[in-house]
Write an enzyme that holds these catalytic residues in place. Structure first.
Site, mmCIF file in Angstrom:
data_model
loop_
_atom_site.group_PDB
_atom_site.id
_atom_site.type_symbol
_atom_site.label_atom_id
_atom_site.label_comp_id
_atom_site.label_asym_id
_atom_site.label_seq_id
_atom_site.Cartn_x
_atom_site.Cartn_y
_atom_site.Cartn_z
ATOM 1 N N ASP A 194 0.842 -1.192 0.000
ATOM 2 C CA ASP A 194 0.000 0.000 0.000
ATOM 3 C C ASP A 194 0.881 1.247 0.000
ATOM 4 O OD1 ASP A 194 -2.376 1.347 -0.088
ATOM 5 O OD2 ASP A 194 -2.715 1.289 2.069
ATOM 6 N N HIS B 273 -4.269 13.851 1.463
ATOM 7 C CA HIS B 273 -4.549 12.945 2.587
ATOM 8 C C HIS B 273 -3.370 12.931 3.554
ATOM 9 C CE1 HIS B 273 -5.835 9.292 4.741
ATOM 10 N NE2 HIS B 273 -4.618 8.832 4.549
ATOM 11 N N GLU C 73 -10.780 3.968 3.481
ATOM 12 C CA GLU C 73 -9.829 4.759 2.704
ATOM 13 C C GLU C 73 -10.110 4.504 1.231
ATOM 14 O OE1 GLU C 73 -5.773 4.055 4.014
ATOM 15 O OE2 GLU C 73 -6.011 5.541 5.623
ATOM 16 N N GLU D 160 -9.130 4.242 -2.315
ATOM 17 C CA GLU D 160 -7.873 4.038 -3.038
ATOM 18 C C GLU D 160 -8.128 3.393 -4.394
ATOM 19 O OE1 GLU D 160 -4.550 2.401 -0.986
ATOM 20 O OE2 GLU D 160 -5.241 3.071 0.990
ATOM 21 N N ASP E 39 -9.163 0.444 1.821
ATOM 22 C CA ASP E 39 -8.198 0.044 2.852
ATOM 23 C C ASP E 39 -8.795 0.389 4.216
ATOM 24 O OD1 ASP E 39 -5.937 -0.578 4.329
ATOM 25 O OD2 ASP E 39 -4.947 1.330 3.884
ATOM 26 N N ARG F 289 -8.655 3.634 13.251
ATOM 27 C CA ARG F 289 -7.794 4.771 13.589
ATOM 28 C C ARG F 289 -7.280 4.733 15.014
ATOM 29 N NH1 ARG F 289 -6.448 5.901 8.638
ATOM 30 N NH2 ARG F 289 -8.215 6.480 7.331
ATOM 31 N N GLN G 44 -4.570 2.257 15.171
ATOM 32 C CA GLN G 44 -3.452 2.813 14.404
ATOM 33 C C GLN G 44 -2.649 3.815 15.239
ATOM 34 O OE1 GLN G 44 -4.837 4.553 10.731
ATOM 35 N NE2 GLN G 44 -2.799 5.153 10.025
ATOM 36 N N LYS H 249 -4.831 -2.208 10.024
ATOM 37 C CA LYS H 249 -5.099 -2.263 8.586
ATOM 38 C C LYS H 249 -5.319 -3.683 8.061
ATOM 39 C CE LYS H 249 -3.771 2.111 7.400
ATOM 40 N NZ LYS H 249 -4.522 3.035 6.530
ATOM 41 N N THR I 161 -9.458 -5.769 3.607
ATOM 42 C CA THR I 161 -9.315 -4.850 2.480
ATOM 43 C C THR I 161 -10.319 -5.329 1.442
ATOM 44 O OG1 THR I 161 -6.943 -4.605 2.916
ATOM 45 C CG2 THR I 161 -7.722 -3.914 0.741
ATOM 46 N N GLU J 50 -10.707 12.403 7.797
ATOM 47 C CA GLU J 50 -10.538 13.740 7.223
ATOM 48 C C GLU J 50 -11.862 14.509 7.205
ATOM 49 O OE1 GLU J 50 -7.817 13.292 3.513
ATOM 50 O OE2 GLU J 50 -8.429 11.308 4.196
HETATM 51 CA CA CA Z 1 -4.037 3.150 2.861
#
Ligand code: CA
Length: 446
Positions: free
Chosen positions: A143, A150, A214, A216, A248, A252, A255, A268, A272, A388
């Protein structure tokens, strides 16, 4: 018009082409005859073997049946050799010429007035009646982090004094993800459980309270490289097969507690999700765009530069995130759009990802998956994650039915969508990348 083979336009891209599959010609169809993305599918609920297919309108062409019927012959039939194992790996390993032969044969057989219509008709399966598998065996998943908007916004939340680390504008940052938990669109997953930061330096343990998505792009590697043999920029596009949508999923709170010093791990690797359809590099040819770093930023080091990358390295792809909560679903309400952005705003190109990945001699293999990193736009409303959009959970997002979201709740379905559009070219879509979050399973519960 273009010296870059990956941006070459041929008659399969002609915007005026139509198909005898009527649904492919409807305005807004994601899968007109100019697209022809590939997937692995079977009839839903059946025990038949998964097999390769191509999308046309609301149908799937069973490619092995089409070969059996004699519609796909010669180079196009040869392109499918090895795909009987229910993966596209063998086709991926063959490279561009095999893909082009298959695309040309399909384009000719599916266009209006084709003599192949009668034979191919029986090889169509309605998309509403199929289920999908992953398009290939994904040996390795990496990744990247090419979304500079971002990276800056999230950097501010995690490190207010030091949002964008100095290496960002020099190195296509990435980490090695986990391939075993990648699932195709439609498969739900459980909310992850784990350690999060508690009071002081003591952790708490339980289900994640800050589960996020996320947005992507995923790119599949075509032919690989030998260990110890880097892929130069001039050859990087030859190693790309096609793109998919990739979510993804990220916890948080896990993380924030675990990411230093070695980066993301359990935050993570629990899930996915990718979309079933792989849009080939050939289908993207009309949507290639010039690429440059903003004025004043460092120019890429020579090993990450090429004239073709500057003239055609970018791709214009509109990307969107939609949400449907459990309450919306029960009330029969459609999903609502949370944001949209464009892949042309990425800080590094797909080719630069490939070349950087292999510059140390690392070997890529057919079917490896490279994530682009979250694609947020320059505006605050274009965040590619809830982290975000909710400003780190401080600003709840109102939904039309009165519900509010800071992070994902159980029963929420997140849907990624994408499409390419340009004057003179036929609009193509990517299909959906959707999954629903299920309640956590706590490890020590009876
Ligand atoms: Ca990612």
């Amino acid at each position: 018009m273009s010296s870059a083979s990956f941006a070459r336009i041929d008659d399969s891209h002609d915007a005026a082409l139509t198909s005898w599959v009527a649904s492919a010609n409807e305005p807004g169809s994601e899968f007109p005859i100019q697209n022809l993305p590939l997937a692995i599918f079977r009839r839903a609920g059946s025990s038949e073997a998964f097999r390769p297919g191509a999308a046309i309108g609301d149908q799937v062409v069973d490619l092995l049946a089409a070969r059996e019927a004699g519609v796909l012959a010669g180079e196009a039939a040869a392109a499918l050799e090895g795909t009987g194992d229910g993966t596209l790996n063998a086709l991926m390993g063959k490279g561009r010429s095999a893909r082009v032969a298959l695309r040309r044969a399909l384009s000719e057989a599916l266009r209006s007035g084709s003599a192949a219509q009668a034979a191919l008709q029986s090889c169509l399966v309605p998309q509403s009646q199929v289920e999908y598998a992953l398009p290939c065996r994904i040996g390795d998943y990496t990744d990247f982090y090419t979304g500079i908007h971002h990276a800056t916004t999230v950097g501010k939340l995690f490190r207010p004094d030091n949002p964008l680390l100095p290496n960002y504008k020099w190195v296509p940052i990435g980490y090695h993800g986990r391939s075993s938990s990648i699932r195709v669109s439609g498969h739900g997953f459980r909310r992850p459980v784990g350690q999060t930061k508690g009071a002081g330096d003591t952790p708490e343990f339980g289900p994640s309270k800050r589960l996020d998505h996320e947005l992507e792009l995923g790119v599949f590697v075509g032919p690989g490289n030998e260990l110890g043999e880097p892929i130069p920029m001039e050859r990087a596009e030859e190693h790309l097969f096609g793109v998919t949508l990739l979510n993804d999923w990220s916890a948080r709170d896990l993380q924030a507690w675990e990411y230093q010093p070695l980066g993301p791990f359990l935050a993570k690797n629990f899930a996915t999700t990718i979309s079933p359809w792989v849009v080939t590099m050939e289908a993207l040819a009309p949507f290639r765009a010039p690429f440059a770093h903003p004025e004043g930023d460092p120019q890429p080091l020579p090993y990450l530069s090429s004239p073709e990358n500057s003239s055609h390295g970018g791709v214009e792809i509109t990307l969107e995130v939609w949400i449907q909560t459990a309450r919306m679903r029960e009330a029969g309400e459609q999903a609502v759009k949370l944001m949209s952005s464009n892949f042309r705003d990425a800080y590094w190109t797909l080719a630069q990802m490939v070349t950087h990945h292999s510059v140390n001699g690392c070997n890529l293999q057919p079917g490896d998956l490279l994530g682009s990193g979250t694609q947020s736009g320059p505006d605050a409303s274009q965040g590619g994650s809830l982290l975000e959009l909710s400003q780190g959970g401080k600003q709840p997002i109102p939904l039309p039915n009165g519900e509010m979201r800071t992070f994902i709740e159980d029963g929420d379905t997140l849907i990624l969508r994408a499409w390419c559009e340009r004057p003179g070219a036929k609009r193509i879509g990517f299909g959906e990348c959707a999954a629903t979050v299920l309640p956590a399973k706590v490890a020590n519960a009876a």
